[in-house]
Motif scaffolding. Structure first.
Motif, PDB file in Angstrom:
ATOM      1  N   LEU A  36     -44.388   8.144  88.814  1.00 28.14           N
ATOM      2  CA  LEU A  36     -45.351   8.515  89.850  1.00 28.14           C
ATOM      3  C   LEU A  36     -44.951   9.832  90.513  1.00 28.14           C
ATOM      4  CD1 LEU A  36     -47.847   7.635  91.588  1.00 28.14           C
ATOM      5  CD2 LEU A  36     -46.163   6.777  93.241  1.00 28.14           C
ATOM      6  N   VAL A  37     -43.668   9.971  90.814  1.00 28.64           N
ATOM      7  CA  VAL A  37     -43.196  11.137  91.578  1.00 28.64           C
ATOM      8  C   VAL A  37     -43.507  12.445  90.845  1.00 28.64           C
ATOM      9  CG1 VAL A  37     -41.119  12.311  92.423  1.00 28.64           C
ATOM     10  CG2 VAL A  37     -41.437   9.868  92.845  1.00 28.64           C
ATOM     11  N   VAL A  38     -43.364  12.452  89.538  1.00 31.11           N
ATOM     12  CA  VAL A  38     -43.582  13.696  88.795  1.00 31.11           C
ATOM     13  C   VAL A  38     -45.059  13.921  88.482  1.00 31.11           C
ATOM     14  CG1 VAL A  38     -41.305  13.490  87.734  1.00 31.11           C
ATOM     15  CG2 VAL A  38     -43.326  12.741  86.449  1.00 31.11           C
ATOM     16  N   ASN A  39     -45.913  12.973  88.866  1.00 32.07           N
ATOM     17  CA  ASN A  39     -47.322  13.042  88.492  1.00 32.07           C
ATOM     18  C   ASN A  39     -48.144  13.690  89.591  1.00 32.07           C
ATOM     19  OD1 ASN A  39     -50.201  11.800  88.059  1.00 32.07           O
ATOM     20  ND2 ASN A  39     -49.063  11.633  86.142  1.00 32.07           N
ATOM     21  N   ASP A  40     -49.155  14.448  89.182  1.00 32.18           N
ATOM     22  CA  ASP A  40     -49.928  15.163  90.204  1.00 32.18           C
ATOM     23  C   ASP A  40     -51.172  14.412  90.675  1.00 32.18           C
ATOM     24  OD1 ASP A  40     -51.379  15.504  87.932  1.00 32.18           O
ATOM     25  OD2 ASP A  40     -51.726  17.649  88.208  1.00 32.18           O
ATOM     26  N   ARG A  41     -51.396  13.206  90.155  1.00 33.92           N
ATOM     27  CA  ARG A  41     -52.508  12.428  90.681  1.00 33.92           C
ATOM     28  C   ARG A  41     -52.041  11.633  91.897  1.00 33.92           C
ATOM     29  NH1 ARG A  41     -56.628  10.608  85.955  1.00 33.92           N
ATOM     30  NH2 ARG A  41     -56.284  12.431  84.662  1.00 33.92           N
ATOM     31  N   SER A  42     -52.946  11.427  92.822  1.00 34.74           N
ATOM     32  CA  SER A  42     -52.589  10.650  94.007  1.00 34.74           C
ATOM     33  C   SER A  42     -52.457   9.180  93.629  1.00 34.74           C
ATOM     34  CB  SER A  42     -53.675  10.797  95.069  1.00 34.74           C
ATOM     35  OG  SER A  42     -54.859  10.144  94.629  1.00 34.74           O
ATOM     36  N   PRO A  43     -51.740   8.411  94.430  1.00 40.22           N
ATOM     37  CA  PRO A  43     -51.671   6.967  94.178  1.00 40.22           C
ATOM     38  C   PRO A  43     -53.060   6.328  94.092  1.00 40.22           C
ATOM     39  CG  PRO A  43     -50.001   7.602  95.787  1.00 40.22           C
ATOM     40  CD  PRO A  43     -50.847   8.828  95.543  1.00 40.22           C
ATOM     41  N   GLU A  83     -41.570   3.728 103.795  1.00 41.64           N
ATOM     42  CA  GLU A  83     -42.228   4.820 103.061  1.00 41.64           C
ATOM     43  C   GLU A  83     -42.737   4.326 101.701  1.00 41.64           C
ATOM     44  OE1 GLU A  83     -42.894   7.755 104.127  1.00 41.64           O
ATOM     45  OE2 GLU A  83     -41.526   8.092 105.824  1.00 41.64           O
ATOM     46  N   ARG A  84     -41.870   3.586 101.000  1.00 37.44           N
ATOM     47  CA  ARG A  84     -42.266   3.106  99.670  1.00 37.44           C
ATOM     48  C   ARG A  84     -43.401   2.096  99.763  1.00 37.44           C
ATOM     49  NH1 ARG A  84     -40.159   7.352  97.018  1.00 37.44           N
ATOM     50  NH2 ARG A  84     -37.881   7.367  97.071  1.00 37.44           N
ATOM     51  N   ARG A  90     -51.058   2.200  98.891  1.00 36.12           N
ATOM     52  CA  ARG A  90     -52.043   3.132  98.335  1.00 36.12           C
ATOM     53  C   ARG A  90     -52.305   2.807  96.861  1.00 36.12           C
ATOM     54  NH1 ARG A  90     -49.788   8.955  99.526  1.00 36.12           N
ATOM     55  NH2 ARG A  90     -51.814   9.574  98.678  1.00 36.12           N
TER      56      ARG A  90
END
Lengths: 619, 619
Positions: A36-43, A83-84, A90
Motif C-alpha cells: 500500500l505504502v508504495v502505491n499511488d492509489r488512495s486506500p 494511524e494504522r 479507509r
C-alpha cells in the motif's frame, strides 16, 4: 472455506495483484502494508477496486513491535496503531495482524503483554477492528503459538484473538494439534505456507524460501484438520515469502497459488473423512458448525506412460534414432502429420503439425489412468488450463492439460485395456505402418523434463496435485556451465517417473526420454550396426568405475566397447547409454538389474560434459 | 608463495580451466577428481598440457571415507586408494587430499584412525605420494583440524601430514592460531576460501556459498600469518565451491580468483610486518626460512569523487536535468565531444565519444587519490585491466581501469590540490563554459552502480582490493519485479560511498548519482520552477511517515509539496528526491541532517514502484 492470499506473495503493483487474485478465483486478500505504502492509489480507491473485483480485504499486516514494552513506548505504539487503524478504516479492513515483538520488547511478562494488548483491543474496538496476535518464530519473548494464545486469553478482550501461521508453528517443530484447544472464534486469522527442508536461520528461511502448500515437506492437510476441529471458519490465507514468486508473472503465480489451496482443502477434507469426521463434500458445511472444505474428484494415479510426444517442423532425425534403437514405425495418423513409433509399451509420437521453425523438443506426455473423466475433473477443479486437441469423428477424445513448463499432459483412459501390453485405443488411428515387433525395448523408464528456474515449484505442485506423484529426492549435478538441479517425481509403483530439471540461468538443458529394455548390450550393439554413435564416454570414467566398484576387466571392456555407463546400489545395478541430441531431445536406453530403483545421478556430470564437447565440436 | 586453485572453482572443461588458470597467472592447480572423470583426455595428456602451460599439478582431491573403518572395509579402501594412486602417477601428482570419514566410519578411536592412515602412508609412499589428511567440518568423528593433526602425529609416517582448509576451520569457529603448533613441513597443503556470514547447515554453506578471499567475513590474512609462522612454504590454493562461479566465464573467474590471492598475500605480509615480523617485500624470502609473501603497492584510499561520467550518443537530456538541479555548464573538452557540468565538488562529465546508439548510462567514475602512480601500481599488481584513454599534449594522463561491471574507474592525483574545493587539473581542459557558481549542490554523496548477479562478488573484491573500500552492510529492497540486493561499499570517512546493486534476473535496474546539497527544499523548488517533475511519491507514503515518525502536518506538507522522501536515524535525518530516468541514469538529491550516515533503505521500494509506474505509463 474462504480463500485468501497475502499480496506479498505476488509480483507487480497492488492493482496487478488484485486483478490477478480475482481472476484466479480467490475470495479475498491480505493487504501487506508496504504494498500500500508504495502505491499511488488512495486506500478508498483500493477498497473500491477490490469491491468491483469481488475481493474482500481480509487482513491488514503487519503491525510490529507492540507489546512487552515500557509505559512510554506503549503510548507511542498506541499512537502508531491509531494511524494504522485510520488507514484500515479507509480500506474497510476489520482485522489487523499484530506480530509478537522482536525489536523493542523489554518485559517478558505474559501479564504485561496481555494488559498492553487489552489497551490495543480497546483502541481497535473503537475502530471496529479486531486484533489477531501472532507468535513469530523469532519473537523476542513470544515465539510459540501456545504462548500467544495464553496471552490472548489473559487479555480477555472481545477484540483480541490469535493469528496462526503454519510457518511459525511448523518451522519450530511445535505440535499443531494444540490448535484444537483454542476456541475457533478466537482464531481470528490463519496464514498458510509450506517450506522446503532447509537448515538455516529461521528468519532467512521464512523471508525467502517459503512455498505454497504441497510444494514443501510439511503436512498442511493435517494442519488444516486441527483448525477445522477447533471450529475455525475464517479465511485460509496463503502467506508465502519467496524470492522466485516475487518476480514471476503475477497472473501465473496467482493461479498457481489458488491451485495449492484447492489441493489443500481437498486433502484436509479427505483426512477428516479418514479420521471418521463428517467432511463436507462439494462445498456444503457439515452439520456440526464446522468449516466447509471443498472436496474435488479423486486423484487417479497414472498406471504408466501412454506415449511421449516430440514435436518439430522436421522429425525425421528423431526417426533415424528410433530406428537405430530398434523401435518400429507403426504408421501415420489418418488426419494429421503425426507419426507413431513403438516397441513394447514404449510409444513415441512425432508431431509435425503447426511446428514451423521448431526444433525437435518434448511437447507432450500421455499418461494412462483408470478413469480419464475423473482424472480430467480433478485437473479442471485444480484450474489447470486445457490443451486443445482437434479430433474428428471416430477418433478418441483425450483430455489434455498444460503443465507449467508448457508441456501438454494427456490423461488417457485405460478402462478398456484389460490385458497388460494391450495398446491404447488411439493407436488404431495410425495406419500404413509396420506391425510392432516388440524388441528389447519394453517401455518408457522415465522422462527428463527441463524448465526454467521460475517454473520449478509450480511444476512440482502440478504433478503432485493433478497426478498424485510423490517427490522423493532432489539432487544436483555439476555440468560445465553450472549446477543442474533435479527433482524426481514418481508414482509409488515406479510405473511413472519424471525428472524435473532446472538448468543454470541462460543455459538450455536437454530433455530426454529414457527407454527401458531387457538387454542394453544388445540394443547398443544393433544401434551401432545401424550407424548410431552414442554419446562418447571418457576412458577416465571407466577407470573411475574400476576404482569405485572394483569391476573386473571383462565387464569394463564390455561397458567401454558399447560406451555404456554403470551404477550399482545396495539392491541392484543400472546399465545405460545416451544418444546424441536431435534438437533439444535425446534418448537414453536403460536396463535395471535386480532391485535398482533410483537414478545414476553420479553419471549425469559425465553426460553433461560429453554433450558440451559435442555442442562445441571439441574432442 | 606458490599460487594454486582447485579446478572445481571454475566453469568449463578441464582444458578450459587449465588454460584460464595459466593465463591468469596461477602457478598450479588442484585436480578435482570429477573434473578428470568426465574428461575425455587421458591423465598423460592432462599432465602434458599442464607442463606446456607451466602449471604444476599440486594436489589430487578428494579421497573420501578412508579411516576409522572395520578391517574388511579397510582392505577395500586400500584397493580404492591403489587405483587412485595409479591415476595420480599418470598425472604426475605427488599429494592426495584425504578427507576425514563422513560416511563409513564406525570406529571413533584416534589410534585406529592413525594406524589405518599409516597403512595408507605405506601404500602412498610406494607410489611416491604424500597423504594430506583434512578434517571436514562435518566429519563423522574428526571435524577439527587439531584432531586431524593429532591423528597424523600418531600415524607418525613420513608420507602422512595434514591439509588445512580455512573453511573447515573458520566455519566451526575454531581458533586458527593453533596452526602455529604444527611443524610447517607436516602441513602438506593449504586450501583457502572465504565465506559470507550465513547461518545454515555447514555442508550447504560449504558446497554452494564459499567466496574468494576478501569477499566474505573472515580474516584470511590473519589465517595466512599463522601458516607462515608455522613454517609452511607450500602452495596457497583456492578451493571455492560457489554456484555462481561455477557458471560464469572461466577466464574472467580465473582472473578474479588470482586477484584474491594477490590481495591476500599482500594483506598477510602487512600483518606480519605490523606484528614485527620480517615480512618479505617484492617476493624475496626473509632470512628465517619463512615463506615469501609478495607485497604490492600500498592501497591509496580515495579522498573523494573527482567526477562521474555519463556516456550516450546524445547526452542533452541529461544536461536538461543538470540545469534544473542547478549545476553549471563548465565547458566542452578541447579535443573530444565531452562536456563538463559542476556545482561545488560535484562534477558530471558527459561523454558522446564513440557512443553511437548508446542510451545514457554510467560509464566511469574518477576518484581522487593521494598518489595516482602508487594507486595505479596497486591496480596493475592486482591484474586489473587498463581502460584506454587517449590524451594529447598538455592534457592530464589519468590511470584508468575496468571494474567488473564494465565501469571505468580512474585514479586521479590530488597531490597538486592543496586546498579544499580546488578543482582537479583536468578541469582546465574544458573551455567555452560558464564560471562555476557553487549552488546548494556541494558534491557527490554516493553513486548507485548496477550489475548482473554474476558480477557481484567480483565487484566487491575489486573495490576492496584496489581502492580499499569497506563493505559494511548488505540490504535488499522489494520492487514490483522482485528483490533488489545492495551492498554498500565506502571509505572509512564516508567521502566515497558506492552502492552495488543486483537486480532480479532479466530486470534492468537503474543506476543513479546522488548529489549532496545543503538545502534540498531549495534545490527541489528551483528544479520545479525549471520544469522538473520529480519521481512522484504516493500520498500513502506520507501517511506511513506520519505513522512511523509522528511528523507534524507542516513537515508533511513541505515534503509532499516537493515530493521529498524522508528518513530518520538515531543520529540525524535524511531528506531526498529523485529525478526521472534519462536512459538508464537518474539523479538523486540528498541532504543529510545531523549525523545521519546511512541510506534510506526503506524508501527504495517507493522509488522502485514509482519508476515502474513511469516505465509502464500507469498513474
Amino acid at each position: 472455506m474462504h480463500r485468501s492470499i497475502a499480496t506479498v506473495c505476488l509480483s507487480g503493483s497492488l492493482e496487478d495483484k488484485l486483478y490477478a487474485c480475482a481472476d484466479a478465483g480467490f475470495d479475498g486478500v491480505e493487504i501487506f502494508e508496504p504494498d500500500l505504502v508504495v502505491n499511488d492509489r488512495s486506500p478508498e480507491e483500493i477498497r473500491a477496486l477490490a469491491d468491483r473485483l469481488g475481493l474482500s480485504l481480509d487482513l491488514y499486516q503487519p503491525f510490529r513491535d507492540f507489546e512487552g514494552v515500557t509505559p512510554d513506548l506503549l503510548e507511542e505504539n498506541l499512537r502508531r496503531a491509531r494511524e494504522r487503524f485510520t488507514t484500515m478504516r479507509r480500506l474497510g479492513i476489520g482485522t489487523v495482524l499484530v506480530c509478537s515483538n522482536v525489536g523493542t520488547a523489554t518485559v517478558g511478562s505474559d501479564q504485561v503483554a496481555a494488559e498492553q494488548l487489552r489497551r490495543l483491543g480497546d483502541l481497535a474496538a473503537s475502530f471496529g477492528i479486531r486484533v489477531a496476535y501472532e507468535a513469530l518464530a523469532w519473537g523476542r519473548y513470544v515465539d510459540d503459538y501456545r504462548r500467544s494464545w495464553r496471552i490472548a486469553q489473559l487479555a480477555d478482550h472481545e477484540a483480541v484473538g490469535v493469528c496462526l501461521d503454519s510457518f511459525h508453528i511448523l518451522s519450530r517443530g511445535h505440535d499443531p494439534a494444540g490448535i484444537e484447544d483454542i476456541p475457533g472464534e478466537k482464531i481470528l486469522f490463519v496464514q498458510l505456507a509450506d517450506a522446503p527442508d532447509l537448515s538455516m536461520d529461521v528468519l532467512s528461511w521464512s523471508r525467502h524460501h517459503r512455498l505454497f502448500p504441497g510444494e514443501g515437506v510439511w503436512d498442511l492437510g493435517r494442519f488444516v484438520t486441527h483448525l477445522v476441529r477447533a471450529g475455525y471458519t475464517g479465511p485460509l490465507s496463503l502467506e508465502v515469502f519467496n524470492d522466485v514468486f516475487r518476480q514471476t508473472d503475477t497472473v501465473r503465480t496467482a493461479e498457481h497459488a489458488l491451485r495449492s489451496l484447492v489441493w489443500l482443502e481437498d486433502r484436509a477434507a479427505r483426512l477428516l473423512a479418514d479420521d471418521g469426521g463428517a467432511a463436507a463434500h462439494g462445498g456444503a458445511a457439515d452439520g456440526g458448525g464446522r468449516a466447509s472444505l471443498h472436496r474435488i474428484a479423486d486423484v487417479d494415479v497414472p498406471s504408466g506412460y501412454d506415449y511421449v510426444e516430440i514435436k518439430a517442423e522436421d522429425t525425421s532425425g528423431v526417426e533415424v534414432l528410433l530406428d537405430q534403437l530398434g523401435l518400429t514405425f507403426r504408421g501415420q495418423h489418418r488426419t494429421k502429420p503425426v507419426r507413431l513409433w513403438s516397441s513394447g509399451d514404449a510409444r513415441i509420437v512425432l508431431n509435425e503439425q503447426h511446428a514451423r521453425d521448431l526444433d525437435p523438443h518434448l511437447a507432450g506426455i500421455g499418461f494412462g489412468v483408470a478413469d480419464a473423466s475423473v482424472a480430467g475433473d480433478r485437473a479442471r477443479a485444480l484450474a489447470v488450463r486445457a490443451a486443445p486437441r482437434r479430433t474428428q469423428d471416430g477418433e478418441q477424445d483425450l483430455a489434455g492439460f498444460v503443465a507449467p513448463s508448457g508441456l501438454e499432459v494427456f490423461l488417457n483412459d485405460r478402462r478398456d485395456r484389460t490385458q497388460d501390453g494391450e495398446e491404447p485405443a488411439w493407436a488404431t488411428e495410425f495406419d500404413r505402418g509396420r506391425t510392432g515387433g516388440a524388441g528389447e525395448i519394453t517401455g518408457i523408464d522415465h522422462v527428463n523434463v527441463s524448465h526454467g528456474w521460475d517454473a520449478h515449484d509450480e511444476a512440482v505442485l502440478f504433478y503432485t496435485s493433478v497426478l498424485g506423484l510423490e517427490k522423493p529426492t532432489a539432487t544436483e549435478a555439476a555440468g560445465p556451465q553450472g549446477l543442474v538441479r533435479s527433482q524426481v517425481m514418481r508414482t509409488p509403483s515406479g510405473a511413472v517417473r519424471l525428472s524435473l530439471n532446472v538448468a543454470p540461468v541462460g543455459v538450455s538443458h536437454p530433455e530426454h526420454i529414457a527407454l527401458a529394455c531387457t538387454d542394453v548390450v544388445a540394443v547398443a550393439r544393433r544401434a551401432r550396426e545401424r550407424g548410431l554413435r552414442p554419446v562418447p564416454v571418457p576412458d577416465n570414467y571407466y577407470d573411475d568405475l574400476r576404482a569405485r566398484f572394483g569391476l573386473d576387466e571383462a565387464t569394463l571392456t564390455l561397458l567401454r566397447e558399447h560406451q555404456l555407463m554403470f551404477d550399482r546400489s545396495a539392491t541392484g545395478e543400472f546399465w545405460h547409454f545416451y544418444t546424441p541430441r536431435v534438437g533439444r531431445v535425446c534418448f537414453e536406453v536403460v536396463q535395471r538389474v535386480g532391485g535398482y530403483d533410483v537414478y545414476a545421478g553420479d553419471n549425469t556430470p559425465v553426460l553433461l560434459a560429453a554433450q558440451d564437447r559435442l555442442d562445441r565440436g571439441t574432442r
